[in-house]
Design an enzyme around this catalytic site. Structure first.
Site, PDB file in Angstrom:
ATOM      1  N   GLY A  17      10.991  46.129  43.221  1.00 34.21           N
ATOM      2  CA  GLY A  17      12.165  45.630  42.523  1.00 34.21           C
ATOM      3  C   GLY A  17      13.184  46.750  42.399  1.00 34.21           C
ATOM      4  N   LYS A  43       8.103  39.973  53.182  1.00 32.70           N
ATOM      5  CA  LYS A  43       7.033  39.385  53.981  1.00 32.70           C
ATOM      6  C   LYS A  43       6.338  40.484  54.777  1.00 32.70           C
ATOM      7  CE  LYS A  43       9.277  34.871  54.593  1.00 32.70           C
ATOM      8  NZ  LYS A  43       9.806  33.890  55.582  1.00 32.70           N
ATOM      9  N   ILE A  96       3.349  52.990  36.267  1.00 35.80           N
ATOM     10  CA  ILE A  96       4.505  53.372  35.461  1.00 35.80           C
ATOM     11  C   ILE A  96       4.812  52.333  34.382  1.00 35.80           C
ATOM     12  CG2 ILE A  96       6.956  53.989  35.577  1.00 35.80           C
ATOM     13  CD1 ILE A  96       5.018  55.884  37.061  1.00 35.80           C
ATOM     14  N   THR A  97       4.413  51.115  34.600  1.00 34.67           N
ATOM     15  CA  THR A  97       4.813  49.969  33.778  1.00 34.67           C
ATOM     16  C   THR A  97       4.590  50.179  32.286  1.00 34.67           C
ATOM     17  OG1 THR A  97       4.139  48.568  35.625  1.00 34.67           O
ATOM     18  CG2 THR A  97       4.572  47.473  33.513  1.00 34.67           C
ATOM     19  N   GLU A  98       5.605  49.856  31.509  1.00 33.62           N
ATOM     20  CA  GLU A  98       5.527  49.891  30.041  1.00 33.62           C
ATOM     21  C   GLU A  98       5.253  48.487  29.513  1.00 33.62           C
ATOM     22  OE1 GLU A  98       8.287  51.296  26.217  1.00 33.62           O
ATOM     23  OE2 GLU A  98       9.021  51.507  28.271  1.00 33.62           O
ATOM     24  N   TYR A 160      10.008  66.643  31.029  1.00 27.20           N
ATOM     25  CA  TYR A 160      11.226  67.141  31.665  1.00 27.20           C
ATOM     26  C   TYR A 160      11.809  68.315  30.873  1.00 27.20           C
ATOM     27  CZ  TYR A 160      10.813  62.094  32.579  1.00 27.20           C
ATOM     28  OH  TYR A 160      10.349  60.821  32.818  1.00 27.20           O
ATOM     29  N   GLU A 210       1.375  63.980  20.762  1.00 28.46           N
ATOM     30  CA  GLU A 210       2.223  63.346  19.761  1.00 28.46           C
ATOM     31  C   GLU A 210       1.336  62.676  18.718  1.00 28.46           C
ATOM     32  OE1 GLU A 210       3.182  59.128  22.032  1.00 28.46           O
ATOM     33  OE2 GLU A 210       4.451  60.848  22.460  1.00 28.46           O
ATOM     34  N   HIS A 248       6.033  55.368  21.480  1.00 31.91           N
ATOM     35  CA  HIS A 248       4.912  54.831  22.239  1.00 31.91           C
ATOM     36  C   HIS A 248       4.055  53.901  21.394  1.00 31.91           C
ATOM     37  CE1 HIS A 248       5.042  58.339  25.292  1.00 31.91           C
ATOM     38  NE2 HIS A 248       5.612  57.266  25.797  1.00 31.91           N
TER      39      HIS A 248
END
Length: 295
Positions: A17, A43, A96-98, A160, A210, A248
């Site tokens: 996507g 496809k 990666i999906t949250e 980062y 954290e 999070h």
């Protein structure tokens, strides 16, 4: 041999996507070796940026033999995508999906336990090995430089920030791993500490934790018993009010064990060097490396 990623990494991307395409292009520009893609709007036989696209993960694996996959599939289908990669015996899976439902992750953990696959994430920024020009995730590649300090973090942004500080001080990184901040993840801080502890290309480690859960206490126990390399630790969320979710999904304080203070105390007792501010992670590591004769 680098931790998790190296020059021989062959990457499958699942989920082309907008986000997947964007980060695929950025990773290609960095030098990452994508060998296959899977997405329902393509496809089998199509290509994206010269990457062959397949109808299923099983077909992609059979044809191109990737040893790493990255998943950008939306949250409702992310667990199924992970399980599909496990079934195809992909050694390293990075999601990666949250927002992957916790109930779905219980199923994923059960599938992982019966497999030889390793999962990083979900809800993570991925993994980058600067010396191998291999970026599998969403980290901004321009702040990373090759070197001998490993970085582990639950927070993407703080990876980062800390790496930018290290690079500006001339301290390069061996591999940087965002383990993710959800309550159920595939690979823990302890798992990555163990990888870095055994890695001949890593001299020291930055550990960014954290509030919430007890992952940092488990990391402290590992450091105390097994770690042979210096660790600089920072715990985010020291000013967070008890009982309130902060960022999070895993960052919720439950009693004293999830507080920043409890985590810092555990890490100090394990002889990790604490950075009290995110702005001093780089200079703290610089001092620790000099004290240990590593600079």
């Amino acid at each position: 041999m680098s931790v998790l990623l190296d020059q021989q990494s062959r990457i499958l991307i699942q989920g082309l996507g907008n986000e997947g395409r964007n980060h695929c292009q950025r990773s290609l520009a960095y030098g990452t070796n994508f060998v296959a893609g899977v997405h329902p709007s393509f496809k089998g036989g199509d290509t994206f940026e010269s990457i062959p696209v397949f109808d299923t993960v099983a077909e992609a694996v059979a044809s191109t033999r990737p040893n790493v996959s990255i998943i950008f599939v939306p949250a409702p289908g992310a667990a199924d995508a992970i399980v599909e990669n496990i079934a195809a015996e992909v050694p390293l899976i990075i999601c990666i999906t949250e927002g992957v439902p916790v109930h779905d992750m219980i199923t994923v953990k059960a599938a992982l336990a019966r497999s030889q696959s390793r999962l990083i994430g979900p809800n993570c920024p991925g993994v980058i090995t600067p010396g191998a020009n291999c970026r599998v995730g969403i980290m901004p590649a321009h702040v990373f430089t090759p070197g001998r300090v490993g970085v582990i973090s639950r927070s993407g942004t703080l990876v980062y920030e800390s790496v930018d500080q290290l690079s500006k001080l001339g301290i390069g990184q061996s591999t940087c791993v965002g383990v993710g901040g959800d309550p159920i993840i595939g690979t823990t801080q302890v798992d990555v500490l163990d990888l870095f502890n055994k890695d001949q290309e890593t001299d020291a480690v930055v550990l960014i934790g954290e509030i919430g859960g007890t992952a940092e206490q488990a990391a402290a126990a590992y450091i105390r018993r097994h770690m042979t390399k210096p660790v600089v630790a920072f715990i985010a969320g020291a000013t967070a009010p008890p009982g309130r979710r902060m960022g999070h999904a895993g960052a919720i304080i439950e009693g004293k064990s999830g507080t920043a203070g409890a985590k810092i105390d555990a890490l100090q007792q394990a002889s990790a060097t604490i950075s009290r501010s995110p702005a001093t992670i780089g200079e703290t590591m610089d001092r620790v490396l000099r004290e240990n004769g590593l600079r």
